[in-house]
Design an enzyme around this catalytic site. Structure first.
Site, mmCIF file in Angstrom:
data_model
loop_
_atom_site.group_PDB
_atom_site.id
_atom_site.type_symbol
_atom_site.label_atom_id
_atom_site.label_comp_id
_atom_site.label_asym_id
_atom_site.label_seq_id
_atom_site.Cartn_x
_atom_site.Cartn_y
_atom_site.Cartn_z
ATOM 1 N N CYS A 123 -2.488 -0.220 -9.640
ATOM 2 C CA CYS A 123 -2.635 -0.607 -8.234
ATOM 3 C C CYS A 123 -3.715 0.161 -7.494
ATOM 4 C CB CYS A 123 -1.295 -0.452 -7.516
ATOM 5 S SG CYS A 123 -0.002 -1.496 -8.226
ATOM 6 N N HIS B 256 -1.274 2.919 1.600
ATOM 7 C CA HIS B 256 -0.832 2.113 0.465
ATOM 8 C C HIS B 256 0.370 1.290 0.916
ATOM 9 C CE1 HIS B 256 -0.473 0.915 -3.669
ATOM 10 N NE2 HIS B 256 0.803 1.262 -3.683
ATOM 11 N N GLU C 84 4.014 8.969 0.189
ATOM 12 C CA GLU C 84 2.749 8.846 0.907
ATOM 13 C C GLU C 84 2.786 9.645 2.218
ATOM 14 O OE1 GLU C 84 -0.230 5.171 2.149
ATOM 15 O OE2 GLU C 84 1.786 4.757 1.423
ATOM 16 N N LYS D 105 -0.278 -4.593 3.753
ATOM 17 C CA LYS D 105 0.599 -5.266 2.794
ATOM 18 C C LYS D 105 1.757 -5.959 3.505
ATOM 19 C CE LYS D 105 -0.280 -2.303 -1.259
ATOM 20 N NZ LYS D 105 -1.150 -1.275 -0.646
ATOM 21 N N HIS E 260 1.331 -7.391 -1.802
ATOM 22 C CA HIS E 260 0.750 -6.400 -2.715
ATOM 23 C C HIS E 260 0.132 -7.132 -3.902
ATOM 24 C CE1 HIS E 260 -0.132 -2.991 -5.005
ATOM 25 N NE2 HIS E 260 1.034 -2.363 -5.021
ATOM 26 N N PHE F 1 1.314 2.514 -10.458
ATOM 27 C CA PHE F 1 2.194 2.812 -11.580
ATOM 28 C C PHE F 1 1.369 3.414 -12.709
ATOM 29 C CE2 PHE F 1 5.481 -0.676 -10.417
ATOM 30 C CZ PHE F 1 6.113 0.210 -9.563
#
Length: 417
Positions: A166, A306, A317, A338, A343, A402
């Site tokens: 990502c 994010h 975050e 997002k 996403h 990830f």
């Protein structure tokens, strides 16, 4: 050090299959999320996604090109065409033009569809290659996306696909930045694309319970930093930016959105899908990017988060911002787009950087939609519900992927750093 400017932007995103439609959608904070229409989602835990109503012919793609290219490559081509037209560039030396494209999952849709055909819906263990499409190899290798763009524009400089989950979109832009800084290219067609809305992708995220099961109210389902969030909403899309050596851009009288002033990436070496709650590695990446940009924490006027909408990520975050920015973290407006466009895995980093360039250019900070009841552990200014007007000279975008990927990128108003 050679300085790098952004001179063109192209976006294909849910609810906004062009740069201007995308910008209006995120400023309005109107989520483009619905029940999945690409296939029948009944039986899946998460049945919603941020889809794009994409017509290849609108972007000048011929039936032959549409047949050859996976959907994610079609997105990349549409964005690159828009970005190059926006830039107005006609490079004289194509040997100095390169491509850096990010993608997390590549041609997932084509590979899955063709397996269904070649195996007769999984009946045959040994698939019959005679029933597969003639362009199946191009779907297998993600590098075909960079090759398509290189051939289309006659770009004979460095070409690569970056795949870091990502953070692919941020890292592809970072790679392009470094190539220009090192003198390997003067112009880079840089960005990311992903089209992951397919049964196998939805099943993968269902298995780890990362996506939201809030299927009854799709538009309210993506809720970054909200106490009632239940996971992220899968999306699709692409963004391509034209990055150009600053003096090269000035010499041709280009309009400059901003400069790329800092980039850094780290790995957490911790867990395939887990994050350390202290946000250490992301904080280190942010601090490194600020150092490269020669900025102090209180110079940042906006952070594109994010903000995936999982408790693990949102809290990680928040901790990273506090670690990297100190007291300044409480004063800077932050938001997650997002909440509007979902996403889109590897693509989202470049889509968010397109938004950052437009924030500098247009003086508006997009909101975090659906943020009604903030998580007490996410206690920073996450710009709930309503956009704000503000002059912003420096923006930061942070991403987590990830596999432990942690990346940060800084844009600055031209001449402000």
């Amino acid at each position: 050090m050679r300085r790098v400017a952004v001179t063109g932007i192209g976006v294909v995103a849910p609810g906004g299959p062009s740069r201007e439609e995308f910008w209006q959608r995120i400023v309005d904070g109107k989520p483009a999320i619905r029940r999945i229409s690409a296939f029948e989602p009944s039986g899946y835990r998460s049945q919603i996604a941020a889809e794009i109503d994409f017509d290849p012919a609108r972007y000048g793609l011929t039936p032959r090109e549409t047949r050859r290219m996976d959907r994610f490559v079609q997105f990349a081509v549409a964005c690159a065409d828009e970005a190059l037209a926006d830039s107005g560039i006609e490079p004289a030396d194509r040997d100095r033009v390169g491509v850096s494209l990010g993608s997390a999952v590549g041609a997932t849709i084509t590979l899955e569809d063709e397996y269904v055909v070649a195996s007769d819906h999984g009946r045959d263990w040994v698939v019959d290659h005679r029933h597969a499409m003639p362009f199946l190899y191009q779907a297998l290798v993600p590098s075909s996306a960079a090759a398509e763009l290189s051939v289309r524009y006659g770009a004979r400089g460095p070409a690569a696909v970056v795949s870091t989950g990502c953070t692919s979109g941020i890292d592809a832009l970072g790679h392009a930045l470094q190539l220009i800084q090192d003198g390997e290219a003067d112009v880079m067609i840089a960005g990311a694309a992903d089209a992951p809305i397919s049964p196998i992708t939805v099943a993968c995220f269902d298995a780890i319970r990362a996506t939201t099961p809030s299927n009854d109210d799709p538009e309210q389902a993506s809720r970054p930093f909200d106490n009632d969030r239940r996971g992220f909403v899968l999306g699709e899309g692409a963004a391509v930016l034209v990055l150009e050596e600053l003096e090269h851009a000035r010499a041709r009288g280009a309009d400059i959105y901003c400069e790329v002033s800092g980039y850094a990436a780290r790995a957490n070496g911790f867990h395939m899908t887990g994050l350390r709650p202290d946000g250490f590695e992301l904080g280190v990446a942010i601090a490194d990017a600020l150092d490269q940009a020669t900025l102090n924490p209180d110079d940042i006027g906006y952070i594109s988060a994010h903000g995936s909408g999982t408790k693990q990520n949102d809290r990680h975050e928040t901790a990273a911002y506090k670690r990297a920015l100190g007291d300044a973290a409480r004063d800077v407006p932050i938001s997650s787009i997002k909440s509007v466009v979902g996403h889109s895995l590897g693509a989202i980093g470049s889509i968010e950087m397109a938004a950052c360039a437009l924030v500098i250019d247009r003086g508006v900070i997009p909101p975090t939609a659906n943020l009604h009841t903030p998580d007490p552990e996410c206690d920073l200014d996450y710009t709930p519900l309503v956009a704000r007007e503000a002059r912003v000279d420096h923006v930061l975008s942070a991403g987590s992927g990830f596999g432990g990927f942690q990346s940060a990128l800084v844009f600055s108003r031209a001449g402000a750093s």
